[in-house]
Write an enzyme that holds these catalytic residues in place. Structure first.
Site, PDB file in Angstrom:
ATOM      1  CG  ASP A 198      -5.548  -5.532   2.332  1.00 35.97           C
ATOM      2  OD1 ASP A 198      -6.015  -6.667   2.546  1.00 35.97           O
ATOM      3  OD2 ASP A 198      -5.576  -4.974   1.220  1.00 35.97           O
ATOM      4  CB  SER A 220      -0.920  -0.033   1.220  1.00 41.01           C
ATOM      5  OG  SER A 220      -1.785   1.086   1.228  1.00 41.01           O
ATOM      6  CG  HIS A 244      -4.289  -0.715  -0.550  1.00 44.47           C
ATOM      7  ND1 HIS A 244      -4.349  -0.502   0.806  1.00 44.47           N
ATOM      8  CD2 HIS A 244      -4.636  -2.013  -0.721  1.00 44.47           C
ATOM      9  CE1 HIS A 244      -4.699  -1.625   1.424  1.00 44.47           C
ATOM     10  NE2 HIS A 244      -4.878  -2.548   0.506  1.00 44.47           N
TER      11      HIS A 244
END
Length: 663
Positions: A145, A24, A51
């Site tokens: 995540d 991310s 992401h």
């Protein structure tokens, strides 16, 4: 009940590893370092998930192609995965792996308090489809995540990595995975590819399937399995060979022992390594309402059928064998609550597993938000209580459960069950164990009971014991036929689990009735015989009993009194009655009986088998051969004496029978 539109996962036949890499914030620099370190001929596929802002087109594929000669492709829907390629997820898309291809889906619209978790989604599907060939890597990023996805990969036998804290621009994601205990190696990005290649060569043999039917390390695996059996009481001999061996090789790689001799020495000296390997072999994979359609069939087919034959006030008894961390068992409980809503139906559920850690979690009934995502909002509201960011199943449901550490392959089964659920357990077992378990479940079920299996499991080895209750579901009804054997039994009984939700000690290795009978015969006897249950049905033959027993004309029956040859039924009935009444061995000698046309004097012994949940009896036939051997002279004298002996024995026998009849 919540419906699902998720595509059914299909296992990939690819034998090369697929590496999922998630990042991310700060992920671009980590991606570049990792991709630069990948050799062009690694024999693996790498799939990058980041992401991304859904409103901006991703430039990641172009940026990474500048630092490597390996083809870097932006994923199009249903793109097949090939080794020595790098794949990048496009913006505004979610992705799953299925049957060796990458499938794209539209990015879901979430509320302000909800987040898309594309890394977890992809890693979880990667684990389900590629199993032990799946590898997960979590790089720089915030929040959590990837943690749940790495757990799925680890549970399916894959390898897991996280970026080290020092090199990560944002350490939230890698640290979340590390603290959850789902990471095998913590390394800087540039060192991860080489470590993956080393481990893959160690486990698979230069990228090819190394586990063949003829393995030079056969004795090594046997010794490891024997070591675990002695320490843990669980025998993995007849579990799927490749699954067990890959997990042993995985532990060898993780413990940095390069050869079998070194690892055998290491695991013998380290009980902690034995415990870790044991946990790896147990494969605790489960979820709420796995295969939703099968659970829908419980309400459509099974529960109405069970309710129909239940008397008012009689409890419904359910056994969830191999319950793992409890999601499967609680799913059935929720189904029952929804079906019998307002009917005040008493339910008793026995949930068992050989993994003590799983039972401990199942007993608490506490699950993370990610773990309950398969449940509908209504189910969460009605059956769960929110606690510290997690969800706990309500006490009213937990109180219907008995959780216990239990091995259904050797410990005595629970009895008089209306429904037995054993889902996604047989897929790790060879046919011998599957048949053994199915025979046990047939014995444990009521005459009209049901068996609930996973979508990849069948009853093909025991079609005489079960029949399908539908074409597509995995529900089977019990056939009302006598079981041929009860392969598990010991002193442990259901009353040992009377205290609901109380931690229980793991059972000591148990002895089934066949082993008990073996011990008695080998130490004291050498005759033939049978083992019968309380209904006098033969459940096991020992030796050739053709001189004493035979199938009667008509419908086949294994009832010992019906199979007894003329002259034996009376004696057998008396001896069985006496053995059952006195609970001790009884016998009768000098019973005249014709064997091969000649009269012999036989003895019959009936022995109650100790430490068995349901009463069983060992019947032994001793041929004492008291009829005198014939000699040529004096023939007339010997013949007359033989007749007198037979007559005297028969008179004595008739007198005893008359006395017994009067008694």
């Amino acid at each position: 009940m919540k419906k699902t539109s998720k595509k059914e996962k299909v296992l990939s036949t690819n034998l090369f590893p697929v590496v999922g890499i998630g990042a991310s914030a700060g992920g671009l620099d980590a991606f570049k370092k990792l991709v630069t370190a990948i050799p062009e001929d690694s024999g693996m596929a790498f799939v990058l998930v980041q992401h991304l802002d859904p409103k901006h087109e991703s430039l990641l594929a172009d940026l990474l192609q500048k630092v490597t000669n390996i083809p870097v492709l932006e994923i199009a829907d249903d793109m097949r995965v090939e080794p020595n390629h790098i794949y990048v997820i496009p913006s505004n898309k979610m992705m799953v792996a299925n049957d060796g291809v990458l499938q794209l889906t539209a990015r879901a619209i979430k509320s302000k308090n909800e987040r898309n978790l594309p890394i977890d989604l992809f890693f979880t599907s990667l684990a389900e489809v590629h199993q032990s060939h799946a590898i997960g890597v979590v790089l720089s990023g915030t929040a959590t995540d990837g943690t749940f996805g790495l757990k799925a990969i680890k549970d399916h036998g894959g390898l897991t990595f996280a970026q080290d804290e020092e090199s990560a621009a944002y350490d939230g994601m890698p640290n979340s995975a590390v603290h959850a205990g789902v990471v095998d190696f913590i390394l800087p990005p540039e060192k991860i590819p080489q470590k993956i290649i080393e481990l893959n060569q160690h486990i698979n043999g230069n990228g090819h399937e190394a586990l063949t039917s003829v393995d030079p390390n056969e004795d090594f695996y046997r010794q490891i399995i024997s070591l675990l059996r002695i320490r843990k009481g669980t025998d993995f001999t007849y579990y799927k060979k490749n699954t067990v061996r890959r997990r042993i090789l995985r532990r060898m790689a993780l413990s940095k022992t390069p050869d079998t001799t070194g690892y055998l020495k290491y695991i013998r000296e380290n009980k902690s390594e034995q415990d870790v390997l044991y946990q790896d072999l147990l494969i605790p994979v489960t979820s709420f309402f796995r295969d939703q359609a099968s659970f829908d069939n419980l309400a459509k087919i099974t529960f109405p059928a069970i309710a129909k034959y239940k008397a008012p006030g009689e409890p419904i008894r359910v056994w969830v064998a191999g319950c793992s961390t409890g999601e499967e068992a609680y799913s059935i409980a929720i189904c029952l609550e929804e079906y019998f809503a307002g009917k005040n139906q008493y339910v008793q559920i026995f949930a068992t597993d050989i993994n003590e850690h799983c039972i401990a979690k199942a007993r608490t009934g506490i699950y993370t938000k990610k773990e309950v995502e398969q449940l509908s909002p209504q189910q969460l509201k009605e059956f769960f209580t929110k606690t510290n960011g997690s969800f706990q199943i309500n006490k009213s449901i937990r109180d219907t459960f008995v959780f216990a550490v239990h091995n259904f392959l050797k410990d005595p089964p629970f009895g008089k069950m209306d429904l037995i659920s054993c889902r996604n357990v047989f897929i790790y077992m060879e046919p011998y164990l599957q048949k053994k378990a199915l025979t046990t479940f047939h014995y444990a079920l009521n005459a009209k009971g049901f068996l609930f299996l996973g979508k990849s499991e069948t009853i093909s080895s025991v079609t005489d014991l079960f029949s399908s209750s539908g074409r597509t579901d995995k529900l089977f009804s019990r056939k009302d036929v006598p079981g041929k054997s009860i392969p598990v039994a010991s002193a442990r009984a259901e009353q040992d689990f009377t205290h609901l939700n109380t931690p229980l000690k793991s059972a000591e290795p148990r002895t089934d009735f066949q082993k008990t009978a073996d011990d008695i015969i080998l130490t004291k006897y050498t005759p033939v015989g049978v083992v019968v249950n309380e209904a006098m049905d033969i459940v096991h033959f020992r030796g050739s009993t053709g001189n004493y027993l035979e199938l009667a004309p008509g419908k086949p029956s294994y009832q010992v009194l019906k199979m007894a040859k003329p002259g034996l039924a009376f004696e057998l009935r008396n001896l069985l009655h006496k053995a059952r009444k006195e609970n001790k061995p009884v016998s009768k000698d000098n019973i005249p009986f014709k064997i091969g046309g000649q009269v012999s004097a036989i003895s019959i012994e009936v022995i109650p088998l100790p430490n068995i949940v349901e009463p069983h009896y060992l019947i032994l036939f001793h041929d004492t051969s008291l009829t005198p051997t014939r000699k040529s002279k004096p023939a007339h004298a010997k013949s007359s004496k033989g007749k007198r002996d037979e007559k005297d024995i028969r008179i004595e026998q008739l007198g005893q029978e008359l006395a017994q009849s009067h008694e």
